[in-house]
Design a protein around this motif. Structure first.
Motif, PDB file in Angstrom:
ATOM      1  N   LEU A  90      39.769  31.459  36.612  1.00 45.27           N
ATOM      2  CA  LEU A  90      40.224  30.598  37.388  1.00 45.27           C
ATOM      3  C   LEU A  90      41.306  29.555  36.853  1.00 45.27           C
ATOM      4  N   LEU A 237      51.559  33.489  46.775  1.00 45.41           N
ATOM      5  CA  LEU A 237      50.657  34.467  46.900  1.00 45.41           C
ATOM      6  C   LEU A 237      50.714  35.499  45.756  1.00 45.41           C
ATOM      7  N   ALA A 240      50.168  34.290  42.016  1.00 41.11           N
ATOM      8  CA  ALA A 240      48.952  34.212  41.820  1.00 41.11           C
ATOM      9  C   ALA A 240      48.184  35.370  41.537  1.00 41.11           C
ATOM     10  N   PHE A 244      46.831  36.521  37.919  1.00 45.92           N
ATOM     11  CA  PHE A 244      45.604  36.973  37.607  1.00 45.92           C
ATOM     12  C   PHE A 244      45.132  38.062  37.036  1.00 45.92           C
ATOM     13  N   PHE A 292      37.917  40.660  44.610  1.00 47.05           N
ATOM     14  CA  PHE A 292      37.969  39.229  44.580  1.00 47.05           C
ATOM     15  C   PHE A 292      39.289  38.753  45.166  1.00 47.05           C
ATOM     16  N   LEU A 293      40.432  39.762  44.650  1.00 43.92           N
ATOM     17  CA  LEU A 293      41.725  39.585  45.116  1.00 43.92           C
ATOM     18  C   LEU A 293      42.108  39.646  46.441  1.00 43.92           C
ATOM     19  N   TYR A 296      40.687  36.737  48.313  1.00 50.42           N
ATOM     20  CA  TYR A 296      41.559  35.580  48.175  1.00 50.42           C
ATOM     21  C   TYR A 296      42.909  35.682  49.032  1.00 50.42           C
ATOM     22  N   THR A 297      43.421  36.928  48.968  1.00 52.46           N
ATOM     23  CA  THR A 297      44.651  37.182  50.063  1.00 52.46           C
ATOM     24  C   THR A 297      44.192  36.821  51.670  1.00 52.46           C
ATOM     25  N   ILE A 299      41.924  34.927  52.670  1.00 51.78           N
ATOM     26  CA  ILE A 299      41.650  33.516  52.915  1.00 51.78           C
ATOM     27  C   ILE A 299      43.061  32.723  52.879  1.00 51.78           C
ATOM     28  N   TYR A 300      43.765  32.934  52.029  1.00 52.12           N
ATOM     29  CA  TYR A 300      44.990  32.433  51.852  1.00 52.12           C
ATOM     30  C   TYR A 300      46.142  32.518  52.936  1.00 52.12           C
TER      31      TYR A 300
END
Length: 312
Positions: A90, A237, A240, A244, A292-293, A296-297, A299-300
């Protein structure tokens, strides 16, 4: 002519009758090769990784490979190194992404307006994007060397420190060097993408804004940002996700050390697979990263209202 017309009518008739040649299916035929390649090169490895994540698959004990249910997942979540690597990930993504984005945006704005020698300058500043991540790791490892590094030398000459700092040898400062390398590497990406978007804004809009007396800040927030918003959203996007998953710079500079204090999830996966030869645990880490990715995607894209931003 009658024969040709008859043949043409026959072909049209066959096309109308064939369900595979319906007009609505044509786009799917065009994207089919790309879909097959994605399935071949991404789908199969993912399924294989998911399969192996439920196995005791250590090549050190190649005759003792068997299904162990969720033992690999229990093992990585009980491992304190995994927790440390998750926190480091993070930190690594946040600072690398934010600073890259800001400096890349500023660089794009500077290169937007024409000036003498702009093409030459543009070629020079974009060079880092063409350099291998492993080579960048070696360069920055030397720059942050405790005895001979240029960073310590500069800080000493500026009077900011009294003695050399072993940046890469102590847990409190070990992430600074890799993050600096990642920032240097990623600035050109944002600059290239944002500059391309800026060049697509019609000049007439700025001329109209000037006639209306709009200030530079108003033009920036009311014209520039809305016009290039799709590009900004996509680049942030993608970058990131790339940061990561990036392991090369950290692996070359610190190899996860000292005492596993600079591991990210990507470097920890790499160590589990190619140093410990524990492909079962490495596959479990890979699955966790994918989940996790994916979260994240989602939510983003939801928070940024990506669909309302327009075409990229």
């Amino acid at each position: 002519m009658k024969g040709e017309d008859s043949k043409l009518k026959k072909d049209v008739k066959v096309r109308k009758k064939s369900p595979l040649l319906k007009e609505s299916l044509v786009p799917y035929w065009f994207i089919l090769p790309a879909v097959l390649l994605v399935v071949l090169f991404y789908g199969y490895p993912f399924i294989k990784s998911l399969y192996m994540s439920f196995m005791n698959y250590n090549l050190v004990m190649e005759h003792n490979i068997y299904f162990n249910n969720f033992e690999n997942y229990k093992g990585i979540f009980d491992d304190p190194v995994f927790g440390k690597a998750a926190v480091n990930t993070l930190i690594w993504v946040f600072y690398s992404l934010i600073i890259q984005f800001i400096l890349g945006f500023i660089l794009a704005l500077l290169l937007w307006k024409p000036f003498k020698g702009r093409n030459v300058y543009q070629s020079i500043v974009f060079i880092p994007w063409a350099v291998s991540g492993f080579l960048i790791g070696i360069m920055f490892r030397w720059m942050f060397n405790a005895q001979f590094g240029v960073i310590n030398d500069l800080l000493l000459k500026l009077g900011l420190i009294q003695e050399n700092i072993p940046f890469l040898s102590q847990p409190s400062t070990v992430m600074i060097g890799p993050i600096a390398g990642a920032i240097w590497y990623g600035i050109p990406f944002f600059a290239i993408m944002i500059l391309a978007a800026l060049q697509g804004i019609p000049n007439e809009i700025f001329e109209a804004a000037e006639m209306d007396g709009a200030s530079k800040m108003t033009r920036f927030w009311k014209i520039i940002v809305p016009f290039i918003k799709p590009t900004l959203l996509v680049t942030v996007l993608l970058r990131a996700i790339w940061i990561f998953n990036s392991a090369d710079i950290i692996y070359v500079m610190t190899n996860g050390g000292p005492a596993n204090s600079s591991h990210t999830l990507a470097t920890y996966l790499f160590q589990k697979a190619y140093t410990a030869l524990d492909f079962g645990s490495a596959s479990a880490i890979a699955v966790v990263i994918i989940i996790f990715l994916a979260i994240y995607t989602l939510i983003y894209l939801t928070v940024s209202k990506f669909e309302e931003a327009g075409d990229f």
